[in-house]
Write a protein that holds these residues in place. Structure first.
Motif, PDB file in Angstrom:
ATOM      1  N   LYS A 159      19.706  44.624  -6.213  1.00  0.00           N
ATOM      2  CA  LYS A 159      19.303  43.315  -6.348  1.00  0.00           C
ATOM      3  C   LYS A 159      17.949  43.140  -7.342  1.00  0.00           C
ATOM      4  N   SER A 160      18.312  42.120  -7.808  1.00  0.00           N
ATOM      5  CA  SER A 160      16.988  42.227  -8.456  1.00  0.00           C
ATOM      6  C   SER A 160      15.830  41.629  -7.244  1.00  0.00           C
ATOM      7  N   TYR A 161      16.073  41.405  -6.399  1.00  0.00           N
ATOM      8  CA  TYR A 161      15.048  40.926  -5.235  1.00  0.00           C
ATOM      9  C   TYR A 161      14.544  42.477  -4.177  1.00  0.00           C
ATOM     10  N   GLY A 162      15.669  43.122  -4.268  1.00  0.00           N
ATOM     11  CA  GLY A 162      15.860  44.038  -2.966  1.00  0.00           C
ATOM     12  C   GLY A 162      17.062  44.533  -3.331  1.00  0.00           C
ATOM     13  N   MET A 164       4.708  45.074  -6.536  1.00  0.00           N
ATOM     14  CA  MET A 164       6.152  45.356  -5.672  1.00  0.00           C
ATOM     15  C   MET A 164       6.368  46.836  -5.559  1.00  0.00           C
ATOM     16  N   GLU A 171      20.608  33.679  -1.876  1.00  0.00           N
ATOM     17  CA  GLU A 171      20.200  33.600  -3.345  1.00  0.00           C
ATOM     18  C   GLU A 171      19.793  32.166  -3.264  1.00  0.00           C
ATOM     19  N   GLN A 189      13.192  43.339   0.682  1.00  0.00           N
ATOM     20  CA  GLN A 189      12.180  43.148  -0.051  1.00  0.00           C
ATOM     21  C   GLN A 189      11.985  43.506  -1.060  1.00  0.00           C
ATOM     22  N   ASN A 190      11.788  43.759  -2.304  1.00  0.00           N
ATOM     23  CA  ASN A 190      11.002  44.671  -3.242  1.00  0.00           C
ATOM     24  C   ASN A 190       9.568  43.669  -3.698  1.00  0.00           C
ATOM     25  N   SER A 191       9.829  42.486  -2.815  1.00  0.00           N
ATOM     26  CA  SER A 191       8.163  42.375  -3.156  1.00  0.00           C
ATOM     27  C   SER A 191       7.912  42.620  -2.265  1.00  0.00           C
TER      28      SER A 191
END
Length: 106
Positions: free
Chosen positions: A36-39, A1, A92, A69-71
């Motif tokens: 957002k939670s994903y980026g 992450m 999403e 994307q933060n993943s």
């Protein structure tokens, strides 16, 4: 992450590359980022437009918002034909960027 700072750095590099390629002074519209939670979703435009926010200075075309994307740091380009909320909803729901394109039907 990835950390938020790493995500921002990836976005800055992407916009810098677009700036060099187009020979325009492009900047991220920092006040229009969406976390957002994903980026993070970024928008960019010319520095002149960013400074003035005058519609007459908004002459840039093809500057689609994008997600980092933060993943994994991957950049996902969104579209420009609809409001950004549409693209966020499609992403999403897992339908973007794998939606059929017009070229897929030709």
């Amino acid at each position: 992450m990835l950390t938020e700072q790493e995500v921002i750095q990836i976005a800055k590099i992407y916009v810098k590359e677009r700036s060099e390629k187009s020979r325009l002074d492009l900047v991220i519209l920092e006040d229009r980022c969406i976390k957002k939670s994903y980026g993070v979703i970024f928008r960019y435009n010319t520095k002149k437009y960013n400074d003035t926010r005058n519609y007459d200075d908004n002459t840039l075309m093809g500057n689609a918002p994008f997600i980092v994307q933060n993943s994994n740091g991957k950049i996902i380009l969104l579209g420009t034909g609809r409001e950004i909320e549409y693209y966020i909803q499609e992403y999403e729901a897992g339908r973007w960027p794998d939606m059929p394109r017009l070229s897929d039907f030709q």
